[in-house]
Design an enzyme around this catalytic site. Structure first.
Site, PDB file in Angstrom:
ATOM      1  N   ASP A  60      56.278  37.749  59.863  1.00 27.74           N
ATOM      2  CA  ASP A  60      57.140  37.414  58.233  1.00 27.74           C
ATOM      3  C   ASP A  60      56.813  38.053  57.982  1.00 27.74           C
ATOM      4  O   ASP A  60      56.205  39.597  56.928  1.00 27.74           O
ATOM      5  CB  ASP A  60      57.016  36.367  57.307  1.00 27.74           C
ATOM      6  CG  ASP A  60      58.115  35.521  56.924  1.00 27.74           C
ATOM      7  OD1 ASP A  60      59.133  35.139  57.993  1.00 27.74           O
ATOM      8  OD2 ASP A  60      58.359  35.375  56.548  1.00 27.74           O
ATOM      9  N   ASP A  62      56.662  32.860  63.563  1.00 30.65           N
ATOM     10  CA  ASP A  62      57.183  32.643  62.941  1.00 30.65           C
ATOM     11  C   ASP A  62      56.213  33.483  62.229  1.00 30.65           C
ATOM     12  O   ASP A  62      56.973  34.801  60.734  1.00 30.65           O
ATOM     13  CB  ASP A  62      57.675  31.106  62.197  1.00 30.65           C
ATOM     14  CG  ASP A  62      57.358  31.018  61.262  1.00 30.65           C
ATOM     15  OD1 ASP A  62      58.767  31.603  60.577  1.00 30.65           O
ATOM     16  OD2 ASP A  62      57.067  29.862  60.270  1.00 30.65           O
ATOM     17  N   TYR A  98      56.709  23.078  67.031  1.00 28.56           N
ATOM     18  CA  TYR A  98      58.076  22.728  66.032  1.00 28.56           C
ATOM     19  C   TYR A  98      58.572  21.890  67.124  1.00 28.56           C
ATOM     20  O   TYR A  98      59.468  21.149  66.161  1.00 28.56           O
ATOM     21  CB  TYR A  98      58.706  23.971  66.883  1.00 28.56           C
ATOM     22  CG  TYR A  98      59.018  25.353  65.384  1.00 28.56           C
ATOM     23  CD1 TYR A  98      57.671  25.430  65.194  1.00 28.56           C
ATOM     24  CD2 TYR A  98      60.045  25.611  64.364  1.00 28.56           C
ATOM     25  CE1 TYR A  98      57.392  26.685  63.565  1.00 28.56           C
ATOM     26  CE2 TYR A  98      59.765  26.595  63.278  1.00 28.56           C
ATOM     27  CZ  TYR A  98      58.895  27.443  63.300  1.00 28.56           C
ATOM     28  OH  TYR A  98      57.982  28.121  62.145  1.00 28.56           O
TER      29      TYR A  98
HETATM   30  C1  IPM Z   1      62.539  31.436  61.011  1.00 31.38           C
HETATM   31  C2  IPM Z   1      62.690  30.641  59.714  1.00 31.38           C
HETATM   32  C3  IPM Z   1      62.447  29.932  59.744  1.00 31.38           C
HETATM   33  C4  IPM Z   1      61.192  29.076  61.641  1.00 31.38           C
HETATM   34  C5  IPM Z   1      62.991  28.271  59.606  1.00 31.38           C
HETATM   35  C6  IPM Z   1      63.653  27.645  58.715  1.00 31.38           C
HETATM   36  C7  IPM Z   1      62.982  26.989  59.941  1.00 31.38           C
HETATM   37  O1  IPM Z   1      61.428  30.984  58.986  1.00 31.38           O
HETATM   38  O2  IPM Z   1      63.419  31.405  61.513  1.00 31.38           O
HETATM   39  O3  IPM Z   1      62.095  32.153  61.049  1.00 31.38           O
HETATM   40  O4  IPM Z   1      60.378  28.615  60.284  1.00 31.38           O
HETATM   41  O5  IPM Z   1      62.147  29.147  62.341  1.00 31.38           O
HETATM   42 MG    MG Z   2      60.437  32.536  59.609  1.00 31.83          MG
END
Ligand code: IPM
Ligand code: MG
Length: 365
Positions: free
Chosen positions: A250, A246, A145
């Protein structure tokens, strides 16, 4: 005189951000009333709304407000008008990444919990969901990142790098958490391919000697993605890098039926920020249909960190009651959905200890 006073920087952000944060603030006010506390709110812009207002996704004024607060509450950022333009010079996400970096929020904690009454919404069979209770410790200010980026006409690159110190500081927090929980820590990496992952493994192996009571396991991220679906109850604390965290968070979020239920806390040594795991859900903006629970549970994490454990527990219990009473938004309640604001009101009534019947139409049709 108030029992406790706290200053909270509030970044409502984009899309559904303002709606869900408004309900979270109502919940904080209900907690304040019940327990005799006082919360002060300082509002500031970040993300798309800040770009629209100032041209900058994270204006300095916002950083100042966050640095002066006891905690930061964030809604969500992101807007499709930027996503669909690969040449956009500034993006809402830059604001989020920069605030994480500026405040030194190197650890992101994402607990995953299943509500029994919602098991039918999970894409998994309910027998797979028994005893699922895990927390993801995601490194948040390093890795791919934040590595150097290059962009040519026909090529582009993102550098992934980690140093020992960056791994140790988040790993320590994850080990400590494992000792408070079920004493299991799983490092997720791609050590069969990536040098950075091999460093993670080395550092975690070394540290595990100091935590003999923690059982450490290692999984490659592709396998971990599969195991999360196949046998999610095997996990207690998952420790992983920024990008893998990340993606896996999800994935883990839908085990319980909706990403709209998952809170998170990010911290380093000085500052703390609380935000739902989900994004800005722009299609729902202004419709009062978004699920405020992830943000409300993020507020519960904030309260616990303020030393208000009882207050946090009452907020979490109110969420459980709302879910049990079926006072929930359409993502988890297709038949008889309540509005975002109705869920907020029901939560406040539960927290204040008032009768539900007068205000909640689901119970009093
Ligand atoms: C998260 C989100 C963020 C990330 C994005 C919006 C930049 O997906 O907080 O998981 O990738 O960290
Ligand atoms: Mg995310």
């Amino acid at each position: 005189m108030y029992k406790m006073e706290k200053n909270i920087a509030v970044l409502k952000g984009d899309g559904i951000g303002p709606e869900i944060v408004n309900e979270a603030i109502h919940v904080l006010e209900a907690v304040a009333d019940r327990f005799g506390h006082r919360f002060h709110y300082q509002f500031a812009d970040m993300g798309g709304v800040a770009i629209d207002n100032t041209g900058d996704p994270l204006p300095q004024e916002t950083v100042d407000i966050c640095e002066q607060a006891d905690a930061v509450l964030l809604g969500a950022i992101g807007d499709p008008k930027f996503d669909n333009n690969p040449d956009a010079a500034v993006r809402p996400e830059q604001g989020l990444l920069k605030i994480r970096k500026t405040l030194g929020l190197f650890t992101n904690v994402r607990p995953v919990k299943i509500y029994t009454t919602l098991e039918h919404l999970s894409p998994l069979k309910s027998e797979r969901l028994q005893n699922v209770d895990m927390v993801i410790y995601r490194e948040l200010t390093g890795g791919i990142y934040f590595g150097e980026k290059t962009k040519g006409a026909n090529s582009a690159s993102d550098l992934c790098s980690y140093n020992k110190g960056e791994i140790e500081r988040v790993a320590k927090l994850a080990f400590d958490e494992a000792t408070r929980r079920r004493h299991k820590l799983c490092l997720v990496d791609k050590a069969n391919v990536l040098e950075t992952s091999r460093l993670w493994r080395k550092v975690v192996q070394e540290m595990s000697a100091h935590y003999p009571e923690v059982e450490v396991s290692y999984l490659f991220v592709d396998n971990a993605a599969m195991q999360l679906i196949l046998n999610p109850s095997q996990f207690d604390v998952i420790l992983t890098s920024n990008m893998f965290g990340d993606i896996l968070s999800d994935e883990a979020s839908i085990l319980g039926g909706s990403i709209g239920l998952l809170p998170s806390a990010s911290f380093g040594t000085k500052y703390r920020l609380y935000e739902p795991v989900h994004g800005s859900y722009p299609q729902a903006k202004g419709k009062d249909i978004a699920n405020p629970i992830a943000t409300v549970l993020s507020v519960a994490m904030m309260l616990r960190d303020f030393g208000m454990a009882k207050e946090a527990t009452i907020v979490e219990a109110a969420v459980e009651d709302c879910i049990r009473l079926n006072i929930t938004t359409e993502d988890i309640n297709k038949e008889d959905a309540s509005k975002c604001s109705e869920v907020g009101k029901a939560l406040c009534n539960l927290i204040r200890g008032q009768s539900m019947h007068s205000t909640v139409r689901n119970l009093n049709p």
